[in-house]
Enzyme design. Sequence first.
Site, short mmCIF file in Angstrom:
data_model
loop_
_atom_site.label_atom_id
_atom_site.label_comp_id
_atom_site.label_asym_id
_atom_site.label_seq_id
_atom_site.Cartn_x
_atom_site.Cartn_y
_atom_site.Cartn_z
N ASP A 306 36.58 31.22 44.45
CA ASP A 306 36.50 32.22 44.62
C ASP A 306 35.30 33.49 44.75
O ASP A 306 34.73 34.21 45.33
CB ASP A 306 37.54 32.61 45.52
CG ASP A 306 37.87 31.31 46.82
OD1 ASP A 306 37.61 30.80 46.77
OD2 ASP A 306 39.67 31.57 46.11
N TYR A 390 42.36 30.90 53.22
CA TYR A 390 43.67 31.47 52.29
C TYR A 390 42.76 33.30 52.47
O TYR A 390 41.92 33.76 52.61
CB TYR A 390 42.97 31.39 51.22
CG TYR A 390 44.41 30.68 50.59
CD1 TYR A 390 46.00 30.90 50.29
CD2 TYR A 390 44.13 29.30 50.17
CE1 TYR A 390 46.62 29.91 49.70
CE2 TYR A 390 45.61 28.32 49.83
CZ TYR A 390 46.45 28.85 49.47
OH TYR A 390 47.70 28.26 49.31
N GLU A 391 44.28 34.01 52.73
CA GLU A 391 43.86 35.62 52.43
C GLU A 391 44.16 35.56 50.91
O GLU A 391 45.60 35.07 50.57
CB GLU A 391 44.52 35.97 53.44
CG GLU A 391 43.70 36.28 54.62
CD GLU A 391 43.59 35.35 55.81
OE1 GLU A 391 42.35 35.51 56.16
OE2 GLU A 391 44.17 34.59 55.21
N TYR A 392 43.35 37.11 50.44
CA TYR A 392 44.25 37.25 49.17
C TYR A 392 44.30 38.93 48.98
O TYR A 392 43.42 39.08 49.35
CB TYR A 392 43.41 37.03 47.64
CG TYR A 392 43.31 35.41 48.14
CD1 TYR A 392 43.84 34.56 47.39
CD2 TYR A 392 42.29 34.61 47.80
CE1 TYR A 392 43.95 33.20 46.75
CE2 TYR A 392 42.08 33.31 47.80
CZ TYR A 392 43.28 32.99 47.05
OH TYR A 392 43.12 31.51 47.07
N ASP A 449 38.79 46.01 29.97
CA ASP A 449 37.48 46.50 29.57
C ASP A 449 38.43 48.17 28.96
O ASP A 449 38.91 48.80 29.54
CB ASP A 449 36.44 47.01 29.82
CG ASP A 449 35.72 47.57 28.62
OD1 ASP A 449 35.88 47.65 27.74
OD2 ASP A 449 35.04 47.30 29.09
N ASP A 589 35.75 47.45 19.54
CA ASP A 589 35.14 47.62 21.21
C ASP A 589 35.34 46.53 21.93
O ASP A 589 34.88 45.99 21.53
CB ASP A 589 33.71 48.20 21.44
CG ASP A 589 33.74 48.02 23.20
OD1 ASP A 589 34.69 48.67 23.96
OD2 ASP A 589 32.48 48.46 23.24
#
Length: 702
Positions: A306, A390-392, A449, A589
Amino acid sequence: MSSKHPLDPLAASEITKVSDLLKSKYPGQSLHFKAIAIIEPPKDQLRKYLQAERSGNAVLALARRATALYYHRGTANKFSATVNLDQGSIEEIKQLESYFHGQADMNEVMELRDACLAHPKVIERIEKYKLPDHLKVVCDTWPYGRDSKDHLPRYVQCYLFAEGEHPGSNHYDLPLPFSPVLDITTRELVEIITLPTGADSTLKPDAVFEPHTMKEYHHDLQTQPARTDLKPLIVHQPQGVSFTIDGYLIKWQKWRFRLGFNWREGMVLHDVTYDGRELFHRLSLSEMFVPYGDPRMPYSRKSVFDVGDIGAGVAANNLALGCDCLGVIKYFSFLIPDSNGQPFEKPNAICMHEIDDGIGWKHTNTRTGCVSIVRSRVLVLQTIITVGNYEYIFMWHLDQAAGLHYRIQATGILSTAPIDHGITVPFGTNVNQGVMAPFHQHVFSLRIDPSIDGPNNTFVQEDSVAMPWDEQNPYGVGYVTESKALTTSNFSESAPNRVHKIINPNSINPTSGKPVAYSVISPHKQMLLAHPSSYHALRAKYALHPFWVTKYSPTELYAAGDYTYQSHPDFTPDLASWAERGDNVENEDIVVWHSICLTHNPRTEDYPIMPCDTMVVSLKPSGFFEGNPALDVPQSTQGVNQSSLVEDTQLVNAVEGRGSVVGRPVRWRRRSCEYACRCDDLDCFGIGGLVNYNIFRVRSGI
């Protein structure tokens, strides 16, 4: 150099500048744009810029650059380009390999739907099915997926349904038993696939429509009346909100961060700090894979990325006051390009507001009865996307105790398939007569991150382990924690009582004597169920394990690769291939990737529309502070919060000496609080305490 912040989303003029520059390179050739987005500056430069900005020092402007993805319209020739916005110049154009396909866009989808339904062979097949005249056929386009090594052109799978005249008619309740496939570039019909409708793969090409009573979700079409006993719940902040906004810079309750947005990831958080300390450089939704578990062809390849195939920013809703967002709301709107390279507004794509989230912390001194209590205030950032059926709902919740909570809610309508009356299958649930909802999974990838007190971090798994029964544990009750650092890029599994932490070995907590850390707290979930050798698994290897850690690389943003549409695993660099490098990730990192899996075996209660299913991932301090960071949240009092009391008439009469409760006389004395909590009620129980305390006194007979 531009005066705009290097992380600000693209302005309309910048989108137009990119498309105009590229169009000028191809006179006489129409371009079909797939994406135009900001390129974030190199991390070493960006970190210096952000540190100076946070310190209030002068900042050296960084160049604003953009990337573009486009086709020569009507061809399979696909290009990526880099544009320097400050100089108004094209830095690079690169033609991509033929096995990389671009994602769908809304202009293209609408054209494909029309082309499908207008094709003579499709019309003939629909007529053969003998639908009633009052029903209209509609088309849902799906990525074609992959079930072989063949290098196919860019295809689209069209699933057909029928609907009534009302715009909210539930067409998923009338799935048709055949599915056209189109070539996206040429718009030509490739084939019409007869769908299996029995207990196995047996086909019935001569099937005709069989009516059934439809199940509708829209309020206009429901047969039962709406409830009448629900009273309004209104959020009121008479003194205004507690957050401040400067462009895309947001400050609230010691939090400071920048809000970003792009066509692919949608909402992004940058440079997240708490009380001046660095926590996360960037937080984003990297990918979302939805594979279906029906083993019959063509459902065997039914799946969608998606984020990569469509885009969370592309699919973002225009959020509405009082519906999607309740309270005192700040909206953020953004721009993405359309297929012609023109700015297209995504209004109100993100909403921000504050909510009460229950008790933050509380203690009652049992010797004195004095209560210390604070209620938890949370800052919510929310975006909602609609991807076909669908809705998310994606939310970041920031609390006053330095925790971030990523909340995912799934709702909308199940993707359905036709099934013969009286037949059931073990890989799906019948939700109406002739309507089956197949089992499926939703696997999200949250890209973390980190910058926990600085850029060099380590990813650790920590288990709670029972101590052996020996002289150190003579009663057999002791347990300890055992930590293991992931020193090279790899994956990590979930386990009962296992906690994953991001630590900074260079920053030691003076109280605990251990490295400062943030925990990634997420429920143990079943991962991808497709066989590891299946194309579902080969194209979404990130979904096989819940946690991954890699060394930071500026080009590695998307867990399933840059180009997911019909992606070929042999030619797609992805998270698994990055982890296989075995890079050193100890005190480096790093990037942590968390795969969050919802296994959805539909219930009948999920139809005709699905109640929200919620998943939460929490990023919480774990030895980062020397104590509770929410200690300085003000004491909660009725004088400030002004709650209203729902009175029990019998109880009030008893308290006032006008009666008794359950035949028991009541003795009452008014007292005031002499302690630091300074409650405004008759006792020290804080908000709502009057009712609770009175009930305690009455029932105790005191």
